[in-house]
Enzyme design. Structure first.
Site, PDB file in Angstrom:
ATOM      1  N   HIS A 102       0.836  -1.200   0.000  1.00 53.46           N
ATOM      2  CA  HIS A 102       0.000   0.000   0.000  1.00 53.46           C
ATOM      3  C   HIS A 102       0.867   1.245   0.000  1.00 53.46           C
ATOM      4  O   HIS A 102       1.991   1.242   0.499  1.00 53.46           O
ATOM      5  CB  HIS A 102      -0.944   0.016   1.205  1.00 53.46           C
ATOM      6  N   HIS A 104       0.834   5.278   1.189  1.00 56.76           N
ATOM      7  CA  HIS A 104       0.209   6.293   2.046  1.00 56.76           C
ATOM      8  C   HIS A 104       0.242   7.634   1.305  1.00 56.76           C
ATOM      9  O   HIS A 104       1.298   8.030   0.795  1.00 56.76           O
ATOM     10  CB  HIS A 104       1.010   6.475   3.339  1.00 56.76           C
TER      11      HIS A 104
HETATM   12  P1  DGP Z   1       2.044   0.252   7.256  1.00 59.25           P
HETATM   13  O1  DGP Z   1       2.640   0.399   8.601  1.00 59.25           O
HETATM   14  O2  DGP Z   1       2.743   1.032   6.169  1.00 59.25           O
HETATM   15  O3  DGP Z   1       1.839  -1.200   6.939  1.00 59.25           O
HETATM   16  O4  DGP Z   1       0.610   0.951   7.370  1.00 59.25           O
HETATM   17  C1  DGP Z   1      -0.565   0.303   7.647  1.00 59.25           C
HETATM   18  C2  DGP Z   1      -1.615   1.373   7.818  1.00 59.25           C
HETATM   19  O5  DGP Z   1      -2.877   0.751   7.776  1.00 59.25           O
HETATM   20  C3  DGP Z   1      -1.538   2.151   9.118  1.00 59.25           C
HETATM   21  O6  DGP Z   1      -1.365   3.530   8.827  1.00 59.25           O
HETATM   22  C4  DGP Z   1      -2.867   1.898   9.793  1.00 59.25           C
HETATM   23  C5  DGP Z   1      -3.739   1.392   8.692  1.00 59.25           C
HETATM   24  N1  DGP Z   1      -4.717   0.400   9.063  1.00 59.25           N
HETATM   25  C6  DGP Z   1      -4.546  -0.657   9.900  1.00 59.25           C
HETATM   26  N2  DGP Z   1      -5.668  -1.377   9.998  1.00 59.25           N
HETATM   27  C7  DGP Z   1      -6.576  -0.768   9.169  1.00 59.25           C
HETATM   28  C8  DGP Z   1      -7.923  -1.070   8.833  1.00 59.25           C
HETATM   29  O7  DGP Z   1      -8.534  -2.012   9.313  1.00 59.25           O
HETATM   30  N3  DGP Z   1      -8.531  -0.229   7.947  1.00 59.25           N
HETATM   31  C9  DGP Z   1      -7.903   0.861   7.405  1.00 59.25           C
HETATM   32  N4  DGP Z   1      -8.588   1.625   6.554  1.00 59.25           N
HETATM   33  N5  DGP Z   1      -6.624   1.164   7.716  1.00 59.25           N
HETATM   34  C10 DGP Z   1      -5.972   0.354   8.575  1.00 59.25           C
END
Ligand code: DGP
Length: 139
Positions: A102, A104
């Protein structure tokens, strides 16, 4: 490490859990980060299962980057931040916590610290309103 199809973004892609969607096409999905580091923090994921940047075929990565640019333009118009940070983490050592690739898209303001990475859940109503603002800019 083999791709784990039970990761949270794979479940969002399958519609098993909800998200605040801002954009979708045949190859990508974009939705609000539930633990945003700033107002408007959005995530872009490929639909192709891939743990990180090393695992995604280049064509799918190109489609993902196209969506990142489209969504970043909409985030910029919606929130008018002076800066927009685009970040992508590979591996736990790099801070990755969800193991489906993903990007950001994070609005930035001079002198304003980001909230902690994956720190605190945002108010769902605020996320819904932010998603609406971004969708409005995507037309
Ligand atoms: P990373 O550390 O780069 O893998 O970022 C994962 C991101 O995903 C973090 O910023 C929080 C977000 N995140 C975790 N769980 C969920 C979820 O259930 N839904 C959404 N929309 N975001 C989530």
């Amino acid at each position: 490490m083999a791709y784990d199809p039970t990761n949270i973004f794979a479940r969002i892609l399958r519609g098993e859990i909800p998200c605040h969607k801002v954009y979708e096409d045949d190859q990508t999905l974009a939705f609000m980060d539930v633990m945003p580091q700033s107002e408007g923090h959005t995530l872009v994921v490929p639909k192709t299962p891939a743990e990180n940047v090393f695992d995604l075929p280049p064509e799918a990565l190109a489609a993902t980057i196209r969506t990142v640019q489209k969504v970043a333009q909409a985030v910029k118009k919606a929130f008018d931040p002076p800066g927009v940070m685009i970040a992508q983490l590979n591996g736990a050592a790099a801070g990755q916590s969800v193991f489906h690739l993903h990007f950001h898209v994070v609005p930035r303001h001079s002198g304003r610290e980001l909230s902690l990475h994956a720190g605190r859940m945002a108010d769902p109503q605020q996320l819904a309103a932010q998603a609406e603002r971004i969708r409005a800019q995507l037309g």
